[in-house]
Write a protein that holds these residues in place. Structure first.
Motif, short mmCIF file in Angstrom:
data_model
loop_
_atom_site.label_atom_id
_atom_site.label_comp_id
_atom_site.label_asym_id
_atom_site.label_seq_id
_atom_site.Cartn_x
_atom_site.Cartn_y
_atom_site.Cartn_z
N UNK A 1 47.00 25.42 33.10
CA UNK A 1 45.65 25.95 32.92
C UNK A 1 45.43 26.66 31.59
N UNK A 2 46.24 26.35 30.60
CA UNK A 2 46.10 27.03 29.30
C UNK A 2 44.68 26.89 28.75
N UNK A 3 44.12 25.67 28.85
CA UNK A 3 42.74 25.46 28.44
C UNK A 3 41.88 25.15 29.66
N UNK A 4 41.90 26.07 30.60
CA UNK A 4 41.18 25.89 31.85
C UNK A 4 39.72 26.29 31.80
N UNK A 5 39.24 26.69 30.62
CA UNK A 5 37.81 27.02 30.48
C UNK A 5 37.10 25.87 29.79
N UNK A 6 35.78 25.90 29.82
CA UNK A 6 35.01 24.76 29.32
C UNK A 6 34.83 24.77 27.80
N UNK A 7 35.24 25.88 27.15
CA UNK A 7 35.14 25.90 25.68
C UNK A 7 36.26 25.02 25.11
N UNK A 8 35.87 23.89 24.57
CA UNK A 8 36.84 22.89 24.12
C UNK A 8 37.43 23.26 22.76
N UNK A 9 38.73 22.98 22.57
CA UNK A 9 39.34 23.23 21.26
C UNK A 9 38.72 22.35 20.18
N UNK A 224 41.58 30.56 37.03
CA UNK A 224 40.61 30.66 38.13
C UNK A 224 39.45 29.68 37.94
N UNK A 225 39.01 29.53 36.70
CA UNK A 225 37.90 28.62 36.42
C UNK A 225 38.30 27.18 36.71
N UNK A 226 39.50 26.80 36.28
CA UNK A 226 39.96 25.44 36.52
C UNK A 226 40.18 25.20 38.03
N UNK A 227 40.75 26.19 38.70
CA UNK A 227 40.98 26.08 40.14
C UNK A 227 39.66 25.87 40.88
N UNK A 228 38.64 26.59 40.46
CA UNK A 228 37.33 26.44 41.09
C UNK A 228 36.76 25.05 40.89
N UNK A 229 36.91 24.53 39.67
CA UNK A 229 36.40 23.19 39.36
C UNK A 229 37.16 22.11 40.14
N UNK A 230 38.48 22.26 40.23
CA UNK A 230 39.30 21.30 40.98
C UNK A 230 38.91 21.32 42.46
N UNK A 231 38.71 22.52 42.99
CA UNK A 231 38.35 22.67 44.39
C UNK A 231 37.03 21.98 44.71
N UNK A 232 36.07 22.08 43.80
CA UNK A 232 34.76 21.43 43.99
C UNK A 232 34.89 19.92 43.95
#
Length: 232
Positions: A1-9, A224-232
């Motif tokens: 989950x290192x880049x688990x937020x939506x702000x893309x590199x 947490x953000x990635x986990x939420x997205x995966x769960x959905x």
């Protein structure tokens, strides 16, 4: 989950010219460029990128690249198993019969080495948490002509993160204090890790459909953000 937020590199086509100019600027002034890297992955990509631009002439062709011996040892393994490398590199190895990492400007260094002339230094650890990167930080920290370039993800609580956020007085190993007079540059776009969209795409392709996904290796909000997205 290192880049688990939506702000893309940043994309590499945007990043490469920034890196080349940052290195050139320091070399022109007679300074040393310290780039802390992990032993595997990003270091090989950087070696290939830097030497490519040296051969093209856009990066100072005569500049030596001082590389930790352990990185070079890991690098040779990449060439033995070239089937796993990119199409561009694989074609060069097969068609041109050249060693893409055995470049004349590469110089192996170890814990006893000292670099006292302009050049590019690639050493672990990537977050300045020990290893040769801390040793060479001590060598250049007092030189206003030299520069640290941070390109890896810097985790909270690491020396690399402190420097990335602008601290100019840092403590090494809880004891030695350093006042940084060297320049500091942070360049985003190089990473060993997949971004948010790539991670979700990978998970969605797996069959049978997953019942449980465990996410680690990232700061708490990103995980947490990635986990939420995966769960959905």
């Amino acid at each position: 989950g290192t880049f688990g937020s939506k702000d893309l590199p940043h994309k590499r086509e945007e990043t490469d010219p920034i890196l080349v100019e940052s290195i050139n600027q320091t070399l022109r002034e007679g300074g040393r460029v310290l780039i802390p890297v992990p032993i595997i992955g990003l270091s090989q990509e950087l070696i290939y990128t830097i030497t490519k631009y040296q051969k093209l002439g856009s990066l100072e062709p005569s500049a030596e690249i001082f590389v930790d011996k352990s990185i070079l040892e890991a690098t040779y393994i990449h060439e033995l198993f070239y089937d796993y490398l990119s199409k561009e590199i694989k074609t060069k190895i097969l068609n041109e019969n050249i060693s893409i990492f055995n470049y004349k400007n590469l110089k192996a260094i170890n814990s006893k080495s000292k670099v006292d002339k302009p050049g590019i230094i690639l050493v672990p650890s990537s977050m300045l948490m020990g290893g040769l990167s801390v040793k060479f930080l001590k060598q250049i920290h007092n030189d206003p002509l030299s520069k640290i370039i941070l390109i890896s993800n810097q985790a909270t609580g690491t020396l690399g993160k402190e420097i990335q956020t602008g601290l100019t007085e840092v403590t090494i190993n809880g004891q030695q204090k350093l006042k940084l007079k060297c320049k500091i540059d942070c360049i985003h776009g190089f990473s060993n890790h997949s971004d948010y969209n790539q991670l979700l795409a990978y998970i969605s392709r797996l069959r049978p459909k997953l019942k449980r996904v465990i996410i680690n290796h990232g700061e708490k909000p990103r995980v947490q953000n990635l986990a939420s997205s995966v769960n959905k």
